[in-house]
Design a protein around this motif. Structure first.
Motif, mmCIF file in Angstrom:
data_model
loop_
_atom_site.group_PDB
_atom_site.id
_atom_site.type_symbol
_atom_site.label_atom_id
_atom_site.label_comp_id
_atom_site.label_asym_id
_atom_site.label_seq_id
_atom_site.Cartn_x
_atom_site.Cartn_y
_atom_site.Cartn_z
ATOM 1 N N ILE A 1 0.711 -1.632 -0.268
ATOM 2 C CA ILE A 1 0.255 -0.146 0.355
ATOM 3 C C ILE A 1 0.552 1.778 -0.181
ATOM 4 O O ILE A 1 0.672 2.277 -0.816
ATOM 5 N N LYS A 2 1.774 1.224 0.636
ATOM 6 C CA LYS A 2 2.477 2.940 0.518
ATOM 7 C C LYS A 2 3.316 3.173 -0.906
ATOM 8 O O LYS A 2 3.171 3.603 -1.076
ATOM 9 N N ASP A 3 3.656 1.557 -1.287
ATOM 10 C CA ASP A 3 3.877 1.670 -2.852
ATOM 11 C C ASP A 3 3.082 2.165 -3.879
ATOM 12 O O ASP A 3 3.713 3.075 -5.112
ATOM 13 N N ILE A 4 2.347 1.578 -3.516
ATOM 14 C CA ILE A 4 0.516 2.366 -4.438
ATOM 15 C C ILE A 4 0.664 3.790 -4.248
ATOM 16 O O ILE A 4 0.114 4.803 -4.863
ATOM 17 N N ALA A 5 0.717 4.149 -2.726
ATOM 18 C CA ALA A 5 0.583 5.618 -2.261
ATOM 19 C C ALA A 5 1.424 6.723 -3.057
ATOM 20 O O ALA A 5 1.260 7.520 -3.276
ATOM 21 N N LEU A 6 2.340 6.144 -3.194
ATOM 22 C CA LEU A 6 3.801 6.909 -4.095
ATOM 23 C C LEU A 6 3.562 6.785 -5.286
ATOM 24 O O LEU A 6 4.659 7.720 -6.219
ATOM 25 N N LEU A 7 3.074 6.165 -6.275
ATOM 26 C CA LEU A 7 3.136 6.026 -7.661
ATOM 27 C C LEU A 7 2.533 7.215 -7.732
ATOM 28 O O LEU A 7 1.976 7.963 -7.625
ATOM 29 N N LYS A 8 3.556 8.251 -9.389
ATOM 30 C CA LYS A 8 3.284 8.902 -9.774
ATOM 31 C C LYS A 8 2.918 9.221 -11.088
ATOM 32 O O LYS A 8 3.032 7.810 -11.368
ATOM 33 N N PHE A 9 2.663 9.790 -11.703
ATOM 34 C CA PHE A 9 2.227 9.554 -13.316
ATOM 35 C C PHE A 9 2.564 9.479 -14.163
ATOM 36 O O PHE A 9 3.143 8.343 -14.925
ATOM 37 N N LYS A 10 4.487 9.464 -13.665
ATOM 38 C CA LYS A 10 5.532 10.053 -14.640
ATOM 39 C C LYS A 10 5.947 8.182 -14.575
ATOM 40 O O LYS A 10 6.579 7.714 -15.556
ATOM 41 N N ASP A 11 4.984 7.630 -13.439
ATOM 42 C CA ASP A 11 5.798 6.219 -12.901
ATOM 43 C C ASP A 11 4.790 5.253 -13.806
ATOM 44 O O ASP A 11 5.561 3.949 -14.098
ATOM 45 N N LEU A 12 4.448 5.223 -14.936
ATOM 46 C CA LEU A 12 2.394 4.696 -15.937
ATOM 47 C C LEU A 12 3.460 5.446 -17.309
ATOM 48 O O LEU A 12 3.054 6.152 -17.634
ATOM 49 N N LEU B 1 3.955 0.115 -14.720
ATOM 50 C CA LEU B 1 4.815 1.409 -13.531
ATOM 51 C C LEU B 1 6.120 0.822 -13.665
ATOM 52 O O LEU B 1 6.167 -0.485 -14.078
ATOM 53 N N THR B 2 6.877 1.859 -13.722
ATOM 54 C CA THR B 2 8.015 1.566 -12.884
ATOM 55 C C THR B 2 8.635 1.971 -11.706
ATOM 56 O O THR B 2 8.081 3.341 -11.493
ATOM 57 N N LEU B 3 9.258 1.364 -10.901
ATOM 58 C CA LEU B 3 8.915 2.149 -9.200
ATOM 59 C C LEU B 3 10.419 1.072 -8.941
ATOM 60 O O LEU B 3 10.915 0.700 -8.975
ATOM 61 N N ILE B 4 11.050 2.456 -7.587
ATOM 62 C CA ILE B 4 11.388 1.483 -6.522
ATOM 63 C C ILE B 4 10.995 1.524 -5.361
ATOM 64 O O ILE B 4 10.359 1.902 -5.177
ATOM 65 N N ARG B 5 10.754 -0.224 -5.001
ATOM 66 C CA ARG B 5 9.776 -0.029 -3.580
ATOM 67 C C ARG B 5 10.534 0.768 -2.160
ATOM 68 O O ARG B 5 12.324 0.803 -2.174
ATOM 69 N N ALA B 6 9.892 1.245 -1.877
ATOM 70 C CA ALA B 6 9.721 2.498 -0.531
ATOM 71 C C ALA B 6 10.836 1.403 0.342
ATOM 72 O O ALA B 6 12.179 1.996 1.241
ATOM 73 N N LYS B 7 10.597 0.635 0.877
ATOM 74 C CA LYS B 7 11.296 -0.421 1.339
ATOM 75 C C LYS B 7 12.805 -0.517 1.429
ATOM 76 O O LYS B 7 13.217 -0.529 1.858
ATOM 77 N N THR B 8 12.849 -0.847 0.191
ATOM 78 C CA THR B 8 14.719 -0.618 -0.334
ATOM 79 C C THR B 8 15.008 0.054 -0.636
ATOM 80 O O THR B 8 16.535 0.426 -0.766
ATOM 81 N N LYS B 9 14.590 1.592 -0.411
ATOM 82 C CA LYS B 9 16.312 2.437 -1.152
ATOM 83 C C LYS B 9 17.010 2.576 0.515
ATOM 84 O O LYS B 9 17.795 3.457 -0.542
#
Length: 263
Positions: free
Chosen positions: A148-159, A164-172
């Motif tokens: 859910i945290k990563d869902i909340a942090l998704l931005k339009f530029k990630d799509l 969807l391209t992202l780095i998991r908040a947990k591993t940053k």
């Protein structure tokens, strides 16, 4: 010092784990005295002291091995920091072989099979809250079990182009030397949910969903994500029970349901 450092780095959840650990350790230290102990010395904490703490947590406080492990891993990290900074000698270290071993976590992986997933997906919600909870649970499921945290942090530029391209908040912060960009395919069902709840202002740097705001502080983001996760769990549980499914289902299950079915 560690709590202050974590808060300064906006690692709010980890800082709160340390706060709970400190409170528990001081509570145990205060057991046999009428005073409230606020000072605990490194040399007081021996393997025998830790064995007694574990017994107290298990027998008196009825805490799980997972909770005990979480609290004592915080304490172990503080010991390691103190040794690295030469505040104490390595001889004071109470953890390891032939000393005290932290209990292993007993987290049980929960998953829903295909038949029950179909029931949940086709369930008719009784309230808008149940509908929203089900939608976001399945968005997580369809998107590789994204939390859910990563869902909340998704931005339009990630799509882009249904990915969807992202780095998991947990591993940053924990895997800086080996950061991995995840590429998640957004299927038709997930895209329908995304479009249903997407913010109307679709700037590249705007969040896709209105779970958090760009102006929020880190503690505000942390609390909003925590509250939204609770919202999903509470309403999904009601929907599941009303449709003959287990009431234990939570956002945690979406990740493991995806992984189990993918395997």
């Amino acid at each position: 010092e560690q709590i202050n450092r974590l808060n300064s780095l906006d690692q709010i959840g980890t800082a709160q784990n340390y706060e709970r650990s400190l409170k528990s350790l001081l509570e145990f230290t205060s057991l046999n005295t009428t005073e409230t102990i606020t000072r605990l010395l490194f040399q007081e904490i021996s393997p025998n002291w830790l064995d007694r703490y574990e017994k107290y947590m298990t027998d008196i406080k009825k805490r799980s091995p997972t909770t005990i492990s979480m609290y004592l891993r915080c304490l172990r990290a503080v010991f390691n920091n103190a040794i690295a900074e030469k505040d104490i000698e390595r001889e004071n270290y109470p953890f390891g072989r032939r000393k005290y071993q932290i209990p292993a976590s007993t987290k049980v992986k929960k998953a829903i099979d295909k038949a029950k997933l179909k029931v949940l997906y086709e369930a008719v919600p009784k309230t808008p809250e149940q509908e929203k909870a089900r939608d976001f649970w399945f968005f997580s499921f369809f998107c590789n079990g994204i939390n859910i945290k990563d869902i909340a942090l998704l931005k339009f530029k990630d799509l882009k182009d249904n990915f969807l391209t992202l780095i998991r908040a947990k591993t940053k912060k924990t895997s800086k030397a080996n950061l991995k960009h995840l590429s998640i395919y957004v299927n038709e069902a997930a895209m329908n949910i995304l479009l249903k709840y997407a913010n109307p202002i679709q700037n590249p740097d705007s969040y896709i969903f209105s779970i958090i705001n760009l102006t929020d502080s880190e503690i505000q983001k942390y609390n909003k994500v925590k509250n939204f996760t609770r919202f999903i769990n509470q309403n999904l549980k009601k929907l599941a029970i009303e449709n003959g499914l287990t009431g234990e289902v939570s956002t945690y299950w979406a990740r493991h349901s995806f992984a189990t079915i993918a395997m």
